[in-house]
Scaffold this motif. Structure first.
Motif, PDB file in Angstrom:
ATOM      1  N   ASP A   1       0.732  -1.196  -0.059  1.00 59.95           N
ATOM      2  CA  ASP A   1      -0.019  -0.035   0.020  1.00 59.95           C
ATOM      3  C   ASP A   1       0.822   1.337   0.015  1.00 59.95           C
ATOM      4  O   ASP A   1       1.604   1.439   0.877  1.00 59.95           O
ATOM      5  N   PRO A   2       0.818   2.007  -1.209  1.00 58.70           N
ATOM      6  CA  PRO A   2       1.776   3.247  -1.094  1.00 58.70           C
ATOM      7  C   PRO A   2       1.511   4.183   0.061  1.00 58.70           C
ATOM      8  O   PRO A   2       2.455   4.913   0.411  1.00 58.70           O
ATOM      9  N   ARG A   3       0.359   4.366   0.645  1.00 58.10           N
ATOM     10  CA  ARG A   3      -0.058   5.108   1.583  1.00 58.10           C
ATOM     11  C   ARG A   3       0.846   4.917   2.992  1.00 58.10           C
ATOM     12  O   ARG A   3       0.878   5.398   3.634  1.00 58.10           O
ATOM     13  N   GLU A   4       1.293   3.638   2.998  1.00 55.17           N
ATOM     14  CA  GLU A   4       2.097   3.252   4.271  1.00 55.17           C
ATOM     15  C   GLU A   4       3.706   3.613   3.981  1.00 55.17           C
ATOM     16  O   GLU A   4       4.556   3.245   4.755  1.00 55.17           O
ATOM     17  N   LYS A   5       3.864   3.932   2.526  1.00 57.05           N
ATOM     18  CA  LYS A   5       5.406   4.175   2.078  1.00 57.05           C
ATOM     19  C   LYS A   5       5.615   5.620   2.257  1.00 57.05           C
ATOM     20  O   LYS A   5       4.743   6.486   1.957  1.00 57.05           O
ATOM     21  N   ARG A   6       6.938   5.964   2.245  1.00 58.64           N
ATOM     22  CA  ARG A   6       7.398   7.238   1.934  1.00 58.64           C
ATOM     23  C   ARG A   6       8.143   7.511   0.770  1.00 58.64           C
ATOM     24  O   ARG A   6       8.957   6.791   0.421  1.00 58.64           O
ATOM     25  N   VAL A   7       8.110   8.515   0.124  1.00 65.15           N
ATOM     26  CA  VAL A   7       8.838   9.099  -0.920  1.00 65.15           C
ATOM     27  C   VAL A   7       9.685  10.409  -0.482  1.00 65.15           C
ATOM     28  O   VAL A   7       8.934  11.311   0.035  1.00 65.15           O
ATOM     29  N   LEU A   8      10.930  10.441  -0.642  1.00 69.03           N
ATOM     30  CA  LEU A   8      11.590  11.435  -0.072  1.00 69.03           C
ATOM     31  C   LEU A   8      12.185  11.958  -1.389  1.00 69.03           C
ATOM     32  O   LEU A   8      12.949  11.748  -2.048  1.00 69.03           O
ATOM     33  N   PHE A   9      11.678  13.166  -1.934  1.00 59.26           N
ATOM     34  CA  PHE A   9      12.416  14.163  -2.916  1.00 59.26           C
ATOM     35  C   PHE A   9      13.529  14.962  -2.350  1.00 59.26           C
ATOM     36  O   PHE A   9      13.473  15.687  -1.523  1.00 59.26           O
ATOM     37  N   SER A  10      14.673  14.817  -3.231  1.00 58.72           N
ATOM     38  CA  SER A  10      15.856  15.631  -2.678  1.00 58.72           C
ATOM     39  C   SER A  10      16.710  16.094  -3.657  1.00 58.72           C
ATOM     40  O   SER A  10      18.022  16.700  -3.454  1.00 58.72           O
ATOM     41  N   ASP A  11      16.142  16.293  -4.759  1.00 61.97           N
ATOM     42  CA  ASP A  11      17.142  16.739  -6.128  1.00 61.97           C
ATOM     43  C   ASP A  11      16.914  18.279  -6.374  1.00 61.97           C
ATOM     44  O   ASP A  11      15.833  18.628  -7.153  1.00 61.97           O
ATOM     45  N   GLY A  12      17.681  19.274  -6.048  1.00 60.77           N
ATOM     46  CA  GLY A  12      17.534  20.693  -6.545  1.00 60.77           C
ATOM     47  C   GLY A  12      16.121  21.000  -6.314  1.00 60.77           C
ATOM     48  O   GLY A  12      15.723  21.952  -7.164  1.00 60.77           O
TER      49      GLY A  12
ATOM     50  N   ASP B   1       8.414  23.604  -6.554  1.00 58.49           N
ATOM     51  CA  ASP B   1       8.567  22.321  -6.699  1.00 58.49           C
ATOM     52  C   ASP B   1       7.804  21.504  -5.734  1.00 58.49           C
ATOM     53  O   ASP B   1       7.317  20.500  -5.644  1.00 58.49           O
ATOM     54  N   ILE B   2       8.097  21.897  -4.399  1.00 57.72           N
ATOM     55  CA  ILE B   2       7.695  21.310  -3.134  1.00 57.72           C
ATOM     56  C   ILE B   2       6.047  21.276  -3.120  1.00 57.72           C
ATOM     57  O   ILE B   2       5.336  20.317  -3.062  1.00 57.72           O
ATOM     58  N   VAL B   3       5.625  22.646  -3.537  1.00 66.25           N
ATOM     59  CA  VAL B   3       4.250  22.796  -3.465  1.00 66.25           C
ATOM     60  C   VAL B   3       3.643  21.779  -4.339  1.00 66.25           C
ATOM     61  O   VAL B   3       2.467  21.090  -4.268  1.00 66.25           O
ATOM     62  N   THR B   4       4.058  21.771  -5.836  1.00 71.60           N
ATOM     63  CA  THR B   4       3.461  21.091  -6.780  1.00 71.60           C
ATOM     64  C   THR B   4       3.533  19.673  -6.540  1.00 71.60           C
ATOM     65  O   THR B   4       2.506  18.884  -6.466  1.00 71.60           O
ATOM     66  N   LEU B   5       4.670  18.869  -5.905  1.00 74.32           N
ATOM     67  CA  LEU B   5       4.860  17.730  -5.623  1.00 74.32           C
ATOM     68  C   LEU B   5       3.838  17.382  -4.546  1.00 74.32           C
ATOM     69  O   LEU B   5       3.393  16.164  -4.583  1.00 74.32           O
ATOM     70  N   HIS B   6       3.795  18.193  -3.487  1.00 73.63           N
ATOM     71  CA  HIS B   6       2.819  18.038  -2.401  1.00 73.63           C
ATOM     72  C   HIS B   6       1.370  17.841  -3.029  1.00 73.63           C
ATOM     73  O   HIS B   6       0.596  17.011  -2.666  1.00 73.63           O
ATOM     74  N   GLN B   7       1.248  18.836  -3.871  1.00 79.22           N
ATOM     75  CA  GLN B   7      -0.286  18.642  -4.495  1.00 79.22           C
ATOM     76  C   GLN B   7      -0.485  17.355  -5.266  1.00 79.22           C
ATOM     77  O   GLN B   7      -1.583  16.684  -5.228  1.00 79.22           O
ATOM     78  N   THR B   8       0.571  16.942  -5.784  1.00 79.24           N
ATOM     79  CA  THR B   8       0.537  15.547  -6.707  1.00 79.24           C
ATOM     80  C   THR B   8       0.311  14.528  -5.890  1.00 79.24           C
ATOM     81  O   THR B   8      -0.449  13.485  -6.229  1.00 79.24           O
ATOM     82  N   PHE B   9       1.303  14.431  -4.829  1.00 75.08           N
ATOM     83  CA  PHE B   9       1.307  12.963  -3.964  1.00 75.08           C
ATOM     84  C   PHE B   9       0.727  12.981  -2.804  1.00 75.08           C
ATOM     85  O   PHE B   9       0.669  12.108  -2.162  1.00 75.08           O
ATOM     86  N   GLY B  10       0.318  14.262  -1.996  1.00 73.28           N
ATOM     87  CA  GLY B  10      -0.150  14.082  -0.708  1.00 73.28           C
ATOM     88  C   GLY B  10      -1.401  13.394  -0.945  1.00 73.28           C
ATOM     89  O   GLY B  10      -2.287  13.488  -1.667  1.00 73.28           O
ATOM     90  N   GLY B  11      -1.395  12.308   0.358  1.00 75.12           N
ATOM     91  CA  GLY B  11      -2.567  11.665   0.338  1.00 75.12           C
ATOM     92  C   GLY B  11      -2.450  10.055  -0.434  1.00 75.12           C
ATOM     93  O   GLY B  11      -3.042   9.384   0.104  1.00 75.12           O
ATOM     94  N   ARG B  12      -1.672  10.303  -1.435  1.00 71.21           N
ATOM     95  CA  ARG B  12      -1.353   8.938  -2.000  1.00 71.21           C
ATOM     96  C   ARG B  12      -0.285   8.192  -1.497  1.00 71.21           C
ATOM     97  O   ARG B  12      -0.141   6.885  -1.602  1.00 71.21           O
ATOM     98  N   ILE B  13       0.692   8.900  -1.034  1.00 72.93           N
ATOM     99  CA  ILE B  13       1.920   8.367  -0.222  1.00 72.93           C
ATOM    100  C   ILE B  13       2.418   9.313   0.616  1.00 72.93           C
ATOM    101  O   ILE B  13       2.263  10.520   0.398  1.00 72.93           O
ATOM    102  N   ARG B  14       3.386   8.825   1.748  1.00 77.61           N
ATOM    103  CA  ARG B  14       3.802   9.843   2.535  1.00 77.61           C
ATOM    104  C   ARG B  14       4.959  10.419   1.900  1.00 77.61           C
ATOM    105  O   ARG B  14       6.014  10.149   1.631  1.00 77.61           O
ATOM    106  N   ASP B  15       4.717  11.971   1.596  1.00 75.47           N
ATOM    107  CA  ASP B  15       5.775  12.651   0.702  1.00 75.47           C
ATOM    108  C   ASP B  15       6.442  13.292   1.707  1.00 75.47           C
ATOM    109  O   ASP B  15       5.995  14.171   2.462  1.00 75.47           O
ATOM    110  N   GLY B  16       7.874  13.274   1.536  1.00 78.24           N
ATOM    111  CA  GLY B  16       8.819  14.103   2.478  1.00 78.24           C
ATOM    112  C   GLY B  16       9.792  14.765   1.574  1.00 78.24           C
ATOM    113  O   GLY B  16      10.047  14.340   0.232  1.00 78.24           O
ATOM    114  N   TYR B  17      10.407  15.844   1.858  1.00 81.29           N
ATOM    115  CA  TYR B  17      11.086  16.702   1.123  1.00 81.29           C
ATOM    116  C   TYR B  17      12.506  16.977   1.917  1.00 81.29           C
ATOM    117  O   TYR B  17      12.583  17.525   3.015  1.00 81.29           O
TER     118      TYR B  17
END
Lengths: 438, 438
Positions: B328-339, B344-360
């Motif tokens: 289940d992706p909602r129990e996993k974390r994706v950590l964005f860290s490239d430049g 980017d943070i706002v857009t990625l959070h809109q895209t992934f928030g709720g679908r997976i635990r998104d971190g920056y």
């Protein structure tokens, strides 16, 4: 880590910091007018009153009475320092030495004392009046304004965290720098600080003045603040204010005397001073009538200050008037000083540069432009339209309302019946209705 | 006036200010990797090299050799402080106490010593190499990068007046605040500082971290900087880096060993650590092949870090892969860290928030974003794409080039022949060509 123990401890004492610490922390023109009043009108009794034209800001709910009294009492305790007296007499102002006579400086050092103030609350506003001889009372104007404005600033700062304060000042500095960058290309600009009365704080005004002086070079010709001029070796800048015609007009006993009062003041002024200090302020009872009825010798004066008329119209009116009087506008100076911001300065300079010597006295939006700088969108640092004006003059033992009509109906002050009488005499030609922002 | 005499005198000594003052002034993951290396690979010999991908900036013309040597020598002289050793052992990291074993901390305190460096100039760049046992050499990476970056900063600051410095920092603060304001509404954000290696200066990173922590509350989960985490009671954040698969792959003796090296590292890592530290970095030899060929147990890991692939594509690829593996992706974390920058943070959070635990993990554009802040439009404070990578590994007494392919052709490193061999083995599926900015 290097800890500045005394600095840190001093920061905890901020509440007792005095705002005005020198009698010279005032507009230089107040001193020029003071000597004029001292010579010609020293026994006239006047009343100055604080007027907050931004009624929506309830100053009595923002500024603590005890602290306000402490600050005003401190101002009353100030005396001219020896170094200040020496400087006033020895320094050149507008290229002239000896503008201030030794007898005047001696009087200022030995006999000058501010009269007591009268403070009460009315409808959420501080009602603050000063009564006494014109020569003593007039000086309250700037001190009272800078005290009230800085206490309002302190009240707004008190609710902010260290980070928020840091961001607030960072934003204000970036704005100042943007303004400097906008003005830098105007190589023949002639700009001065007129922002003492409306300043955010003394330290901020000092920062702004030092930064402008360092960055704009000869485009920044000086400051109206006498203390800062002395402290930083800048030119002290100033002309004269409405209080002269307003008060002298109130002394008039007939409509005929009233009609010529504004020119009588000029005649006396040029007997007292000369040269670059001959800049008239025509709008006390309306600029159009002033120019229309002025004796020809007024056109010999160095320049005109624009304070309440739409500035392009005022400049054009002055140029046309000079041409009608056979004077070359390129040898005259027009000084704009009404609520200027940087874009006004750029536009006016484009319009008038080369046609007349254009100068700019930049006030509120130089030393108090914190609009939208508050990190939580607070409005507490927005500038006020706060003035301290002569409101009454004693004539034959009775108080008589003082009147200013101005070029803008919104800026007229005085009792309604007197305003009506003045309007009947001076007319309303060229008077407009414009919202007053600052 | 209150003069801070010692502070003022100290300012004159600025040239001898040391940049790195604690061995813990490094990314926390370097310490986690160090213990891993110390346990499993302590005798492997490696070479780390400085690589300035921003070739147009000639660092050897900007940074003085003597000062660079002084700073690097100072780093070599650092020893773990007693308080630091106590904290490393007693503090919880990712909720676990005892992550660092007593024997490891004792070794770090007593036996750890950085090897000497080799410095020379080549085509206007500093060539800087570090050789020695992997366990000793790996720690140079972050110290070298923060030293070079801060010396470049100091060189740019040296030509600025006090006013210009004031405006520079005011602009940078306003920009930081604007970023904070943009992030404040994202209530479930999970952001950390990853900016040690690219920081403008130590003090600026500290300012940024303290401000973010104060203003963003739980949205700001911590910093990768171990010293700042200890000093300001923040969570130390980090996962692991390319140097692990890069080095272990270089040790492989056959293509078969090379192919599985990236998973061998993970197996060893999860024997060493558990829980939230199980975040894999898939892009050393290309993320697509990594996920395609990964054993099923890799899908049990807590999350994935995205470093060189277009981040939306990388996130979607991870989610699809998890779903294919019945996790289940909602129990996993994706950590964005490239430049990353704030948009980017706002857009990625809109895209992934709720679908997976998104971190920056926010690096360069958090701690070194001075673009267009210079008052004279100078470029000297723009961030560099500067890295310090393992470039060679000793195998059977001979140096062998280390290879990183990454998801971006521009970020590939290693000798051309080795890169070709690795590409033949791992393929180029999902690899793109994107300009590297920071």
């Amino acid at each position: 880590m290097l800890v500045n123990f005394s600095g840190r401890a001093h920061n905890h004492n901020f509440a007792t910091d005095f705002i005005v610490r020198s009698l010279l922390d005032t507009d230089w023109y107040k001193l020029a007018m003071l000597q004029f009043i001292w010579r010609h009108f020293r026994d006239v009794k006047v009343r100055f009153s604080l007027i907050n034209r931004t009624r929506s800001v309830k100053l009595a709910r923002i500024i603590d009475e005890a602290e306000l009294r402490r600050q005003l009492d401190n101002v009353r305790s100030l005396r001219l320092k020896r170094s200040e007296a020496v400087w006033l007499q020895g320094n050149t102002f507008y290229g002239q030495r000896g503008i201030f006579r030794p007898e005047f400086v001696a009087w200022l050092a030995d006999d000058f004392a501010l009269p007591d103030y009268r403070l009460s609350e009315e409808d959420g506003q501080w009602r603050l009046d000063f009564e006494g001889s014109w020569a003593m009372t007039t000086m309250w104007e700037i001190y009272a304004l800078s005290v009230i404005n800085e206490l309002k600033t302190r009240a707004a700062l008190a609710s902010m965290t260290e980070t928020e304060l840091d961001i607030l000042y960072a934003r204000a500095k970036v704005r100042l720098w943007d303004k400097i960058e906008r003005l830098r290309p105007l190589h023949d600009l002639s700009l001065s600080d007129f922002g003492t009365r409306r300043r955010h704080s003394f330290l901020w005004q000092e920062y702004v003045v030092e930064t402008m002086a360092a960055e704009l070079g000869p485009r920044f010709i000086g400051t109206s603040n006498t203390h800062l001029a002395m402290k930083h070796d800048l030119e002290a800048i100033g002309t004269n204010a409405h209080e002269l015609p307003t008060t002298v007009a109130a002394l008039a006993r007939t409509d005929g005397e009233l009609r010529v009062a504004q020119y009588d003041v000029l005649r006396l002024w040029q007997e007292t001073y000369g040269g670059s200090m001959l800049v008239f302020l025509p709008d006390t009872f309306g600029s159009t009538q002033f120019l229309r009825d002025a004796p020809d010798w007024v056109a010999d004066w160095t320049g005109m200050r624009v304070d309440s008329k739409q500035p392009v119209a005022a400049g054009e009116e002055y140029i046309a008037w000079l041409e009608r009087h056979g004077r070359d506008p390129r040898e005259k100076r027009v000084l704009f000083s009404d609520g200027l911001d940087v874009e006004d300065i750029v536009t006016l300079h484009q319009t008038f540069g080369g046609r007349i010597r254009d100068g700019y006295g930049w006030g509120t939006l130089l030393t108090s432009d914190f609009r939208n700088c508050h990190p939580r969108n607070g409005q507490g640092l927005d500038p006020l339209s706060l003035v301290c004006k002569v409101t009454a003059v004693e004539v034959d033992g009775a108080w008589k309302g003082a009147v200013k009509l101005s070029d803008n109906y919104e800026k007229a002050t005085g009792p309604a019946s007197e305003v009506a009488r003045y309007r009947a005499i001076f007319g309303t030609e060229g008077v407009a209705n414009v919202p007053v922002l600052v």
